[in-house]
Design an enzyme around this catalytic site. Structure first.
Site, PDB file in Angstrom:
ATOM      1  N   GLY A  53      18.566  12.960  52.396  1.00 24.08           N
ATOM      2  CA  GLY A  53      18.426  12.530  53.783  1.00 24.08           C
ATOM      3  C   GLY A  53      18.687  11.039  53.862  1.00 24.08           C
ATOM      4  N   CYS A  80      17.783  13.868  45.704  1.00 27.52           N
ATOM      5  CA  CYS A  80      17.929  12.521  46.278  1.00 27.52           C
ATOM      6  C   CYS A  80      16.700  12.142  47.118  1.00 27.52           C
ATOM      7  CB  CYS A  80      19.240  12.443  47.064  1.00 27.52           C
ATOM      8  SG  CYS A  80      19.740  10.739  47.354  1.00 27.52           S
ATOM      9  N   TYR A  81      16.815  12.061  48.442  1.00 26.53           N
ATOM     10  CA  TYR A  81      15.629  11.741  49.252  1.00 26.53           C
ATOM     11  C   TYR A  81      14.499  12.716  48.919  1.00 26.53           C
ATOM     12  CZ  TYR A  81      12.587  11.065  53.289  1.00 26.53           C
ATOM     13  OH  TYR A  81      11.507  10.819  54.087  1.00 26.53           O
ATOM     14  N   HIS A 170      23.384  14.449  43.425  1.00 31.41           N
ATOM     15  CA  HIS A 170      23.611  15.651  44.253  1.00 31.41           C
ATOM     16  C   HIS A 170      24.273  16.765  43.447  1.00 31.41           C
ATOM     17  CE1 HIS A 170      22.472  14.011  48.196  1.00 31.41           C
ATOM     18  NE2 HIS A 170      22.782  12.851  47.629  1.00 31.41           N
ATOM     19  N   GLU A 172      24.865  19.707  44.305  1.00 34.55           N
ATOM     20  CA  GLU A 172      25.639  20.628  45.155  1.00 34.55           C
ATOM     21  C   GLU A 172      27.079  20.166  45.364  1.00 34.55           C
ATOM     22  OE1 GLU A 172      23.336  18.551  46.018  1.00 34.55           O
ATOM     23  OE2 GLU A 172      23.576  17.710  48.019  1.00 34.55           O
ATOM     24  N   SER A 224      37.367  38.942  70.917  1.00 32.53           N
ATOM     25  CA  SER A 224      38.599  38.152  71.039  1.00 32.53           C
ATOM     26  C   SER A 224      39.653  38.634  70.059  1.00 32.53           C
ATOM     27  CB  SER A 224      38.296  36.694  70.745  1.00 32.53           C
ATOM     28  OG  SER A 224      37.974  36.543  69.360  1.00 32.53           O
ATOM     29  N   GLY A 225      39.219  39.451  69.075  1.00 30.33           N
ATOM     30  CA  GLY A 225      40.154  39.828  68.009  1.00 30.33           C
ATOM     31  C   GLY A 225      40.060  38.878  66.831  1.00 30.33           C
ATOM     32  N   GLY A 226      39.301  37.789  66.972  1.00 30.18           N
ATOM     33  CA  GLY A 226      39.065  36.876  65.853  1.00 30.18           C
ATOM     34  C   GLY A 226      38.089  37.505  64.863  1.00 30.18           C
ATOM     35  N   VAL A 227      37.917  36.859  63.715  1.00 33.01           N
ATOM     36  CA  VAL A 227      37.108  37.460  62.648  1.00 33.01           C
ATOM     37  C   VAL A 227      35.657  37.689  63.097  1.00 33.01           C
ATOM     38  CG1 VAL A 227      36.241  37.156  60.297  1.00 33.01           C
ATOM     39  CG2 VAL A 227      38.538  36.386  60.876  1.00 33.01           C
ATOM     40  N   ASP A 228      35.032  36.658  63.660  1.00 34.08           N
ATOM     41  CA  ASP A 228      33.599  36.769  63.953  1.00 34.08           C
ATOM     42  C   ASP A 228      33.305  37.863  64.979  1.00 34.08           C
ATOM     43  OD1 ASP A 228      33.516  34.633  62.267  1.00 34.08           O
ATOM     44  OD2 ASP A 228      33.177  33.133  63.828  1.00 34.08           O
ATOM     45  N   SER A 229      34.035  37.846  66.101  1.00 32.11           N
ATOM     46  CA  SER A 229      33.710  38.846  67.117  1.00 32.11           C
ATOM     47  C   SER A 229      34.095  40.249  66.641  1.00 32.11           C
ATOM     48  CB  SER A 229      34.347  38.510  68.468  1.00 32.11           C
ATOM     49  OG  SER A 229      35.741  38.592  68.405  1.00 32.11           O
ATOM     50  N   SER A 230      35.131  40.355  65.817  1.00 33.35           N
ATOM     51  CA  SER A 230      35.525  41.682  65.320  1.00 33.35           C
ATOM     52  C   SER A 230      34.464  42.246  64.376  1.00 33.35           C
ATOM     53  CB  SER A 230      36.846  41.610  64.561  1.00 33.35           C
ATOM     54  OG  SER A 230      37.846  41.090  65.389  1.00 33.35           O
ATOM     55  N   LYS A 367      31.034  31.718  56.990  1.00 29.11           N
ATOM     56  CA  LYS A 367      32.300  32.383  57.330  1.00 29.11           C
ATOM     57  C   LYS A 367      32.773  33.354  56.238  1.00 29.11           C
ATOM     58  CE  LYS A 367      35.783  32.384  60.309  1.00 29.11           C
ATOM     59  NZ  LYS A 367      35.621  32.353  61.774  1.00 29.11           N
TER      60      LYS A 367
END
Ligand code: XMP
Length: 509
Positions: A53, A80-81, A170, A172, A224-230, A367
């Site tokens: 942070g 870290c923080y 870090h 990560e 919409s046909g996009g990945v998320d809504s599909s 995603k």
């Protein structure tokens, strides 16, 4: 399912920590640092990670954690923080580095003690990514030093009896050479994780949760046909079957054949698929509008109007389904960032229609996890691995005022570019054509032309926050250029965009 709790102190890499943990097949969630102890108990973590942070732990308003977290009997990793906070709260001392040499930023050779469980199998000299101006001047009782760098004797600390570990760097971040191994040691060696986070399990649980929530109700989803809504549609359909209604608003700003492809992919499934052809409506609202933000606002608003009308026609719907994903959830919990572009997607739907509740079945997934869930649900690979396409569609790829004729020109050029990219088997993260507002002189046959210029854009990126332009082969660019100028009327010049993000953005408007 076992869970790791990530307490957020406002660091830049917090999402990355969560991704790294899930990558190792351990489920985790990011929550604010002041999560009440009772909630932490209910969450029942097998381990806790404190993130980095921007603050300094010795300042009066420094973000803290409920001290009860140290009494839970579960391992804690402070980064870290988070490391400094743990040290300070348990009786150590943290101060600002007195002289500049004790501050560390960037890649730093660090000696790791392989005798500490966090570094088991990783001991010796290695590069870590540091970013700190404060350091631990005194380590709390019960802790010992487990790593040091030239400038910092306290690069890592551990109290193995209590399972508390702290690193000044870090793990990560990719630049920390053995970072993945350290997180793996924490999860598997120290927290005794079983690695039980799989998409098949998640799918079953998510379906169960939707069924419980929706009961006998009906749900409406903007597809919409996009990945998320599909993927959201496929999941909802499996959960509640015919009580789901999917609305696809064709705003006429889609790529070539896209509207028909979406219809073909979804109308066969039992989704109560409704296609609304609203092309004329969008075009007339956009007529003469050149300013990018105004275009975006108009499209966003018009979308909502159309959607509301359909919702009223469908009637008696209890739930609205949105394809919100985890990065949006994490980001919305943080401070105001400058608005570069006002994003419109079908996720930003109305509060103004009467729904009992909003459902977000993907809100805990990244995603790539959404894509994986799509595969589990049997969606075709072509759909699951689609590149992103912005909500306002081709309207923000036609620079300046949008007309049907310009959209048609762009659609043809874009289709050629995409066709040649896939023929050449090139893996770029996003690529498309844009129609510039440049007109220039050319020579075609024996005559003069004064026509439009197409810009090609292709980028490599992980998170779309930054992006590098793709180094496409000249031969490919040449083929695309020749085809576009020959096959698309009104275009006599093709440009390739060699700007990265920043300073440019991926889209032109
Ligand atoms: P920029 O142009 O901001 O784009 O660098 C980053 C990514 O976001 C996509 N994008 C959008 N996606 N609604 C969306 O759903 C939008 O309004 C929108 N604008 C940009 C863009 O295609 C790229 O992947």
């Amino acid at each position: 399912m076992q869970k790791v709790l990530i307490l957020d102190f406002g660091g830049q890499y917090n999402q990355l920590i969560a991704r790294r943990v899930r990558e190792q097949k351990v489920y985790c969630e990011v929550h604010p640092h002041d999560m009440p102890l009772e909630e932490i108990r209910r969450f029942d973590p097998i381990g806790v990670i404190f993130t980095g942070g921007p603050g300094s732990v010795y300042l009066p308003d420094a973000p803290k954690v409920d001290p009860g977290v140290f009494e839970l009997g579960v391992p804690i990793l402070g980064i870290c923080y988070g490391c400094q906070l743990m040290a300070q709260m348990l009786g150590g001392r943290v101060t600002a580095a007195q002289d500049d040499s004790a501050r560390e930023y960037g890649k730093t050779p660090t000696a790791l003690d392989g005798g500490c469980a966090l570094f088991a199998g990783l001991g010796g000299e290695s590069v870590t990514w540091m970013s700190h101006g404060d350091y631990m001047a005194a380590v709390p009782a019960g802790f010992r030093l487990a790593a040091h760098s030239a400038a910092c004797p306290t690069a890592a600390i551990c109290d193995e009896a209590r399972g508390f570990y702290g690193v000044q760097f870090h793990p990560e971040v990719e630049h920390t050479e053995r970072g993945r191994g350290m997180l793996r040691n924490f999860l598997y060696g120290i927290c005794r994780a079983a690695g039980d986070w799989t998409m098949a399990d998640y799918k079953a649980q998510a379906i169960e949760a939707v069924r419980e929530k929706v009961g006998n109700g009906r749900a409406l989803l903007a597809l919409s046909g996009g990945v998320d809504s599909s993927v959201a549609a496929a999941l909802m359909s499996e959960a509640i079957g015919e009580r789901l209604v999917c609305v696809f608003v064709d705003h006429g700003l889609m790529r070539r054949n896209e509207g028909d492809e979406v219809e073909a992919a979804f109308s066969k499934r039992e989704l109560n698929f409704i296609r609304v052809n609203a092309q004329e409506r969008f075009l007339s609202r956009l007529a003469g509008v050149e300013e990018p933000e105004r275009k975006r606002k108009i499209i966003g608003e018009e979308f909502i109007r159309v959607f509301e009308e359909v919702a009223h026609e469908v009637g008696a719907v209890d739930f609205l389904v949105q394809g919100t994903i985890y990065p949006d959830v994490i980001e919305s919990g943080q401070g105001e960032a400058a608005v570069i572009k006002s994003h419109h997607n079908v996720g930003g739907l109305p509060d103004c229609v009467d729904f009992r509740e909003i459902l977000e079945p993907l809100r805990l997934l990244f995603k790539d996890e959404v894509r994986q869930l799509g595969r589990e649900l049997g969606l075709p690979e072509a759909l699951v691995s689609r590149q992103p396409f912005p909500g306002p569609g081709l309207a923000i790829r036609v620079i300046g005022a949008v007309t049907k004729e310009k959209l048609d020109t762009l659609r043809e050029a874009d289709a050629i570019f995409r066709e040649e990219m896939s023929r050449a088997g090139i893996a770029a993260d996003q690529y498309f054509a844009a129609l510039t507002n440049l007109r220039s002189v050319g020579v075609m046959g024996d005559g003069r032309s004064y026509d439009r210029a197409i810009a090609l854009r292709s980028v490599q990126t992980g998170d779309f926050m930054t992006a590098d332009f793709s180094r496409l082969p000249w031969e490919l660019l040449e083929t695309v250029s020749v085809r576009i100028v020959n096959e698309v009327r009104g275009v006599n010049r093709v440009l390739y965009d060699i700007t990265s993000k920043p300073p440019a953005t991926v889209e032109y408007e």
